[in-house]
Motif scaffolding. Structure first.
Motif, mmCIF file in Angstrom:
data_model
loop_
_atom_site.group_PDB
_atom_site.id
_atom_site.type_symbol
_atom_site.label_atom_id
_atom_site.label_comp_id
_atom_site.label_asym_id
_atom_site.label_seq_id
_atom_site.Cartn_x
_atom_site.Cartn_y
_atom_site.Cartn_z
ATOM 1 N N VAL A 42 87.455 67.016 39.928
ATOM 2 C CA VAL A 42 86.964 68.214 39.238
ATOM 3 C C VAL A 42 87.868 68.553 38.059
ATOM 4 O O VAL A 42 87.387 68.910 36.977
ATOM 5 C CB VAL A 42 86.873 69.402 40.220
ATOM 6 N N ASP A 43 89.171 68.413 38.254
ATOM 7 C CA ASP A 43 90.111 68.688 37.170
ATOM 8 C C ASP A 43 89.858 67.755 35.986
ATOM 9 O O ASP A 43 89.909 68.170 34.820
ATOM 10 C CB ASP A 43 91.545 68.527 37.677
ATOM 11 N N GLU A 44 89.560 66.502 36.288
ATOM 12 C CA GLU A 44 89.266 65.529 35.237
ATOM 13 C C GLU A 44 87.995 65.909 34.477
ATOM 14 O O GLU A 44 87.930 65.796 33.242
ATOM 15 C CB GLU A 44 89.118 64.136 35.845
ATOM 16 N N VAL A 45 86.981 66.358 35.206
ATOM 17 C CA VAL A 45 85.740 66.777 34.554
ATOM 18 C C VAL A 45 85.990 68.004 33.688
ATOM 19 O O VAL A 45 85.504 68.099 32.551
ATOM 20 C CB VAL A 45 84.637 67.052 35.594
ATOM 21 N N ARG A 46 86.749 68.964 34.205
ATOM 22 C CA ARG A 46 87.085 70.144 33.398
ATOM 23 C C ARG A 46 87.734 69.740 32.082
ATOM 24 O O ARG A 46 87.403 70.270 31.019
ATOM 25 C CB ARG A 46 88.032 71.060 34.171
ATOM 26 N N LEU A 66 90.723 79.015 36.835
ATOM 27 C CA LEU A 66 89.779 78.133 36.145
ATOM 28 C C LEU A 66 90.458 77.362 35.014
ATOM 29 O O LEU A 66 90.090 77.467 33.847
ATOM 30 C CB LEU A 66 88.597 78.944 35.604
ATOM 31 N N LEU A 67 91.448 76.568 35.384
ATOM 32 C CA LEU A 67 92.267 75.845 34.413
ATOM 33 C C LEU A 67 92.170 74.338 34.604
ATOM 34 O O LEU A 67 91.703 73.854 35.642
ATOM 35 C CB LEU A 67 93.732 76.256 34.560
ATOM 36 N N VAL A 68 92.629 73.596 33.613
ATOM 37 C CA VAL A 68 92.926 72.176 33.773
ATOM 38 C C VAL A 68 94.348 72.096 34.305
ATOM 39 O O VAL A 68 95.298 72.513 33.632
ATOM 40 C CB VAL A 68 92.806 71.415 32.438
#
Length: 231
Positions: A42-46, A66-68
């Protein structure tokens, strides 16, 4: 001379659900459906998106930053000429927002879409913490996407909640859906679901295209293309 139209962003819905389709249970503590490896996905998609959107209800319930999270991914964004963090976006029809929530105090730019009746309330509550835009008497998703496109958002990640996912799917505005399905059952009718009852385009008569299916530890990850349907 007519105004040139700006392309709307590519809309990606992202959610983690139980096998029976719930986003959470009814307890006071958030039900963690993803595992560590999936959180990293999910972090990669963000990091690949220009903006991340959640609804005000999700913000109040979960109070996310809601961060990377990855420093390497933030650095790669900066090296590509982008801000370290995607634009953070929320929508509210009631205007019931809390200026103390983490959403406003982490990351870079923030944007709120609301309706005419709540515009002054939101501006007063946030007092410069975010840009605030009204879509008129009602929340208009077409105008939301138009404005995001005008602001240079090419890729929008929508992380909930269920009401927003339902509205975007019902209006055929989602280009891609990411579902992480956890090996859990919730079974509580009053708990939040990924999608609710709606008049969905093509309903049960057409099947969405499956782009990918893979296991991420104990989670099953599925990518769908909602607009690519076959009878």
């Amino acid at each position: 001379m007519p105004e040139q139209m700006t392309a709307r962003p590519y809309v990606l819905l992202s959610a983690a659900t139980s096998v029976d389709g719930y986003l959470d249970d009814t307890s006071d503590n958030r039900l963690l459906l993803s595992n560590a490896e999936d959180f990293d996905r999910v972090d990669e998609v963000r990091a690949s998106c220009d903006a991340i959107l959640i609804g005000a209800t999700t913000m109040r319930r979960d109070n996310p930053r809601l961060l990377v999270n990855s420093g390497e991914r933030r650095a790669a964004r900066v090296a590509a000429g982008k801000s370290a963090y995607p634009l953070k976006v929320t929508v509210t029809a009631s205007g019931d927002l809390d200026a103390d929530l983490k959403f406003w105090h982490h990351g870079d730019d923030k944007l709120v879409f609301t309706v005419d009746s709540a515009l002054d309330k939101v501006k007063t509550t946030l007092d410069g913490l975010a840009d605030v835009v009204s879509t008129g008497p009602e929340l208009d998703w077409g105008l939301v996407l138009d404005e995001l496109g005008r602001r240079g958002v090419d890729r929008l990640m929508v992380e909930g909640g269920g009401t927003i996912h339902t509205q975007l799917m019902a209006q055929d505005l989602a280009d891609e859906v990411h579902l992480a399905i956890a090996p859990l059952l919730v079974g509580q009718p009053e708990a939040a679901r990924f999608l609710g009852a709606a008049d969905y385009p093509d309903g049960s008569t057409a099947r969405m295209k499956v782009l990918e299916v893979r296991a991420i530890d104990d989670v099953v990850f599925v990518r769908y293309a909602p607009k690519e349907r076959t009878a």
